[in-house]
Design a protein around this motif. Structure first.
Motif, PDB file in Angstrom:
ATOM      1  N   LEU A 330      -7.229  -6.580   9.310  1.00 47.90           N
ATOM      2  CA  LEU A 330      -6.895  -7.916   9.803  1.00 47.90           C
ATOM      3  C   LEU A 330      -5.604  -8.452   9.200  1.00 47.90           C
ATOM      4  N   ASN A 331      -5.265  -8.024   7.995  1.00 50.28           N
ATOM      5  CA  ASN A 331      -4.006  -8.466   7.387  1.00 50.28           C
ATOM      6  C   ASN A 331      -2.837  -7.555   7.742  1.00 50.28           C
ATOM      7  N   MET A 332      -3.062  -6.698   8.751  1.00 51.31           N
ATOM      8  CA  MET A 332      -2.030  -5.847   9.352  1.00 51.31           C
ATOM      9  C   MET A 332      -1.549  -4.724   8.436  1.00 51.31           C
ATOM     10  N   ASP A 333      -2.372  -4.336   7.477  1.00 49.37           N
ATOM     11  CA  ASP A 333      -2.108  -3.149   6.669  1.00 49.37           C
ATOM     12  C   ASP A 333      -2.942  -1.986   7.197  1.00 49.37           C
ATOM     13  N   LEU A 334      -2.608  -0.799   6.743  1.00 46.04           N
ATOM     14  CA  LEU A 334      -3.456   0.340   7.069  1.00 46.04           C
ATOM     15  C   LEU A 334      -4.822   0.172   6.425  1.00 46.04           C
ATOM     16  N   ARG A 335      -5.858   0.523   7.147  1.00 46.30           N
ATOM     17  CA  ARG A 335      -7.205   0.469   6.586  1.00 46.30           C
ATOM     18  C   ARG A 335      -7.338   1.512   5.464  1.00 46.30           C
ATOM     19  N   PRO A 336      -8.268   1.286   4.515  1.00 45.16           N
ATOM     20  CA  PRO A 336      -8.443   2.230   3.405  1.00 45.16           C
ATOM     21  C   PRO A 336      -8.686   3.661   3.869  1.00 45.16           C
ATOM     22  N   GLU A 337      -9.415   3.824   4.990  1.00 43.29           N
ATOM     23  CA  GLU A 337      -9.669   5.177   5.488  1.00 43.29           C
ATOM     24  C   GLU A 337      -8.380   5.890   5.857  1.00 43.29           C
ATOM     25  N   ALA A 339      -5.364   5.086   4.584  1.00 41.25           N
ATOM     26  CA  ALA A 339      -4.628   5.285   3.337  1.00 41.25           C
ATOM     27  C   ALA A 339      -5.150   6.520   2.604  1.00 41.25           C
ATOM     28  N   GLU A 340      -6.470   6.729   2.671  1.00 43.14           N
ATOM     29  CA  GLU A 340      -7.063   7.911   2.033  1.00 43.14           C
ATOM     30  C   GLU A 340      -6.521   9.191   2.662  1.00 43.14           C
ATOM     31  N   ARG A 341      -6.218   9.109   3.935  1.00 43.42           N
ATOM     32  CA  ARG A 341      -5.656  10.265   4.642  1.00 43.42           C
ATOM     33  C   ARG A 341      -4.133  10.365   4.472  1.00 43.42           C
ATOM     34  N   GLN A 342      -3.569   9.503   3.645  1.00 40.08           N
ATOM     35  CA  GLN A 342      -2.131   9.510   3.348  1.00 40.08           C
ATOM     36  C   GLN A 342      -1.298   9.233   4.609  1.00 40.08           C
ATOM     37  N   MET A 343      -1.821   8.362   5.468  1.00 45.67           N
ATOM     38  CA  MET A 343      -1.072   7.975   6.663  1.00 45.67           C
ATOM     39  C   MET A 343       0.011   6.963   6.289  1.00 45.67           C
ATOM     40  N   VAL A 344       1.040   6.872   7.124  1.00 49.78           N
ATOM     41  CA  VAL A 344       2.145   5.937   6.915  1.00 49.78           C
ATOM     42  C   VAL A 344       2.310   5.122   8.192  1.00 49.78           C
ATOM     43  N   LEU A 345       2.529   3.809   8.045  1.00 51.73           N
ATOM     44  CA  LEU A 345       2.688   2.911   9.182  1.00 51.73           C
ATOM     45  C   LEU A 345       4.150   2.516   9.346  1.00 51.73           C
ATOM     46  N   GLU A 346       4.649   2.590  10.574  1.00 50.00           N
ATOM     47  CA  GLU A 346       5.994   2.139  10.906  1.00 50.00           C
ATOM     48  C   GLU A 346       5.863   1.149  12.065  1.00 50.00           C
ATOM     49  N   LEU A 347       6.578   0.017  12.007  1.00 55.56           N
ATOM     50  CA  LEU A 347       6.535  -0.924  13.111  1.00 55.56           C
ATOM     51  C   LEU A 347       7.887  -1.596  13.301  1.00 55.56           C
ATOM     52  N   PHE A 348       8.157  -1.995  14.562  1.00 55.36           N
ATOM     53  CA  PHE A 348       9.425  -2.630  14.899  1.00 55.36           C
ATOM     54  C   PHE A 348       9.334  -3.223  16.309  1.00 55.36           C
TER      55      PHE A 348
END
Length: 613
Positions: A330-337, A339-348
């Protein structure tokens, strides 16, 4: 220009659904096991796994005009100029040109030096299969192919009326049988002073010309390839790019391999201040590309695409609508799951606009302005963005995206492209009077796929609230585009992504000589055309910006389409994919000439697959 597929990117909650493993999808699932057994035969081969949300139409640059074909085609073809990979805002730099062009004082003559260390891909079309050196004449040949009426290029509008003598060459081609056009016929405005000097003479100053020299339709073509492959040239991209096509199974996947004779371009040594901290300059000065093989899987539906990302079989995707809540908190971050998978978020913010387009050659729509206004007032853009985009978009008040420098923020104060149900119903009453009776059933076309269907159903319900009956028609992306090009849709839902950072690019979509492509609404306004023709010859200035504003006001007054939203792109990637810097002008992320900069940590990928089987 690139026609945007009528789809959305985001959603608010995760929906668990069954996935039927068709033969094609089963093949895609199995492909990851073969990654290390690629074209080179090396055990340490570096493979980049991509996805396409729609089929590639063609890999003939002279006829490329959609996002999927462009994203893939730009990995095989290069242009005279390109954009600096790291600098923002976008900066034009030489690519196949040796330097920036020498431009005459009157802005009419461009003298361009060609790099002398560039060869076409090795291919059977050349003697002994060895690609020959690129020459200035290859650009002239490519542009004459676009002018040749017999080739039916959708990109003629780029050059129409722009280059001295090229229109006359087009008229000459009309007198010839197909295959008998003499490409040695001189064109005054296209001259090769020598093998490595191209001279272009324009009919009028054209400040945007440099942008088109960085767009894939202007890429050089080898006449040997066209002669050798004939009509099948659409499947045989013989370019100068960092990758070469190895296999193409339509509707399933494409595979490319490293070009062993690539002309030693190097990774940028400069960027933005934040690029150092992001690790985007760690490979400064190294030879490109870093990847040995690229696989593009064609995956129309969202859930198979998401499953492949979770399995580690795709390196990055735009977050599917029904998985947005699973990926983002809800705060527009990656969910812990994630993050555990070492995902990266990009937005524009994307420099693109989506709209419900009316075919202004259709008598009912053309002659009933109140009907067009009623439909515009009936669509609740905020609700659409909330439900279909999960609030990851912005309402569109006109064709100019807020991401572009010449966006007019006052448009929100005067634009008629707003939701107002009372005005919609009042306009419908007037529309019925103009029609002389009830409005009949209207046809709305969209492409197949989960998100486009949901968008079309939303529009159908919204228009149903004011008494309109809408028949939905769904087509695969190539068919949808072909029907659009031939003005066969009564209404359709699509959009436009800017090819370069100038609002003039959007004006071309409403310029009447460009109908039905890229002007797929077939809109015609003498007043708009006059402003466009004046502004297109001007450099950036306050006067030109006022003309841009006036032009948008004219289009909004005539309402040839319902401007709906601008997207905010949310891209999720695995951390083993390095050197990725999103480009707002290539938001599909499926390539677009950028893959040569990427690097892959294959060890990290293997470990991920072991951990998340």
């Amino acid at each position: 220009m690139k026609r945007l597929a009528p789809m959305t990117l985001h959603a608010g909650r995760f929906v668990c659904s069954r996935i039927v493993l068709t033969g094609a999808f089963f093949l895609l699932l199995c492909m990851s096991g073969c990654e290390r057994k690629g074209a080179s035969g090396r055990a340490d081969e570096i493979v980049h796994n991509q996805r396409l949300r729609s089929q590639v139409q063609t890999l003939d640059p002279g006829n490329i005009g959609d996002t999927a074909s462009s994203a893939v085609g730009e990995e095989f073809f290069e242009c005279l100029y390109g954009y600096h990979y790291l600098k923002r805002p976008q900066q034009i730099i030489p690519e196949l040109a040796a330097q920036m062009p020498q431009i005459s004082d009157d802005g009419l003559v461009y003298r361009i030096q060609i790099r002398q260390n560039v060869h076409f891909h090795d291919d059977p079309c050349f003697p002994q299969g060895k690609g020959r050196m690129l020459k200035a004449a290859d650009f002239i040949y490519a542009w004459k192919r676009i002018a040749d009426v017999k080739n039916r290029s959708k990109n003629w509008w780029i050059f129409n009326g722009r280059i001295v003598g090229l229109d006359e060459f087009r008229e000459y081609s009309k007198t010839c049988k197909k295959g008998e056009v003499d490409y040695s016929r001189p064109v005054e405005g296209l001259q090769a002073e020598d093998d490595f000097t191209l001279v272009v003479k324009l009919t009028d100053p054209w400040p945007q010309f440099i942008f088109w020299l960085a767009h894939v339709p202007t890429a050089p073509m080898a006449c040997e390839a066209v002669d050798y492959y004939g009509q099948d040239i659409v499947r045989h991209p013989v370019g100068t790019g960092a990758f070469m096509l190895k296999a193409w199974y339509r509707g399933v996947y494409l595979e490319a391999v490293r070009n062993p004779n690539y002309h030693h371009l190097r990774y940028p040594t400069e960027g933005m201040p934040e690029d150092v901290e992001a690790g985007l300059l760690e490979d400064a000065g190294k030879e490109l590309p870093f990847i040995d093989r690229v696989i593009w899987r064609v995956i129309n539906e969202d859930q198979p695409r998401w499953l492949l990302l979770m399995r580690g079989d795709i390196d990055l995707i735009t977050i599917p609508k029904d998985n947005f809540g699973q990926a983002i908190s809800l705060n527009m971050d990656l969910r812990p799951e994630m993050a555990e998978r070492q995902m990266v978020l990009e937005l524009f913010d994307e420099p693109g606009t989506f709209w419900l387009a009316f075919n202004m050659e259709d008598p009912l729509l053309k002659n009933n302005k109140p009907l067009r206004y009623a439909m515009s007032y009936a669509i609740n853009r905020a609700k659409y963005i909330d439900l279909i985009l999960s609030s990851r978009g912005r309402p569109s008040y006109g064709y100019t995206p807020p991401a572009m420098g010449d966006y007019d923020p006052t448009v929100t104060e005067w634009s008629p492209a707003v939701y107002d149900l009372a005005k919609a119903k009042a306009a419908m009453k007037e529309a019925i009077k103009v029609n002389g009776g009830p409005i009949g059933k209207l046809r709305l076309a969209s492409r197949t796929g989960t998100e486009p269907r949901q968008s079309a159903l939303f529009l159908k319900r919204a228009l149903g609230e004011i008494g309109l009956e809408i028949e939905l028609e769904f087509f695969d992306w190539p068919t949808f585009l072909e029907r659009m090009k031939n003005a066969q849709h009564q209404m359709h839902f699509s959009g436009w992504l800017a090819d370069y950072p100038d609002v003039e690019n959007f004006m071309q979509v409403f310029y009447s000589p460009n109908a039905p492509w890229p002007n797929s609404t077939n809109y015609a306004s003498d007043e708009f055309d006059a402003i466009y023709e004046k502004a297109s010859l001007m450099a950036d200035s306050p006067e030109r910006r006022e003309l841009y504003k006036k032009a948008q006001q004219i289009v909004l007054e005539d309402m040839p389409c319902v401007f709906t939203y601008h997207r905010v792109a949310y891209i999720i990637r695995h951390d083993w994919l390095g050197n990725l810097k999103p480009d707002p002008y290539k938001p599909d992320t499926a390539g677009g000439g950028h893959i040569k900069y990427y690097k892959i940590d294959m060890g990290k990928r293997d470990q991920y697959r072991e951990n998340f089987k």
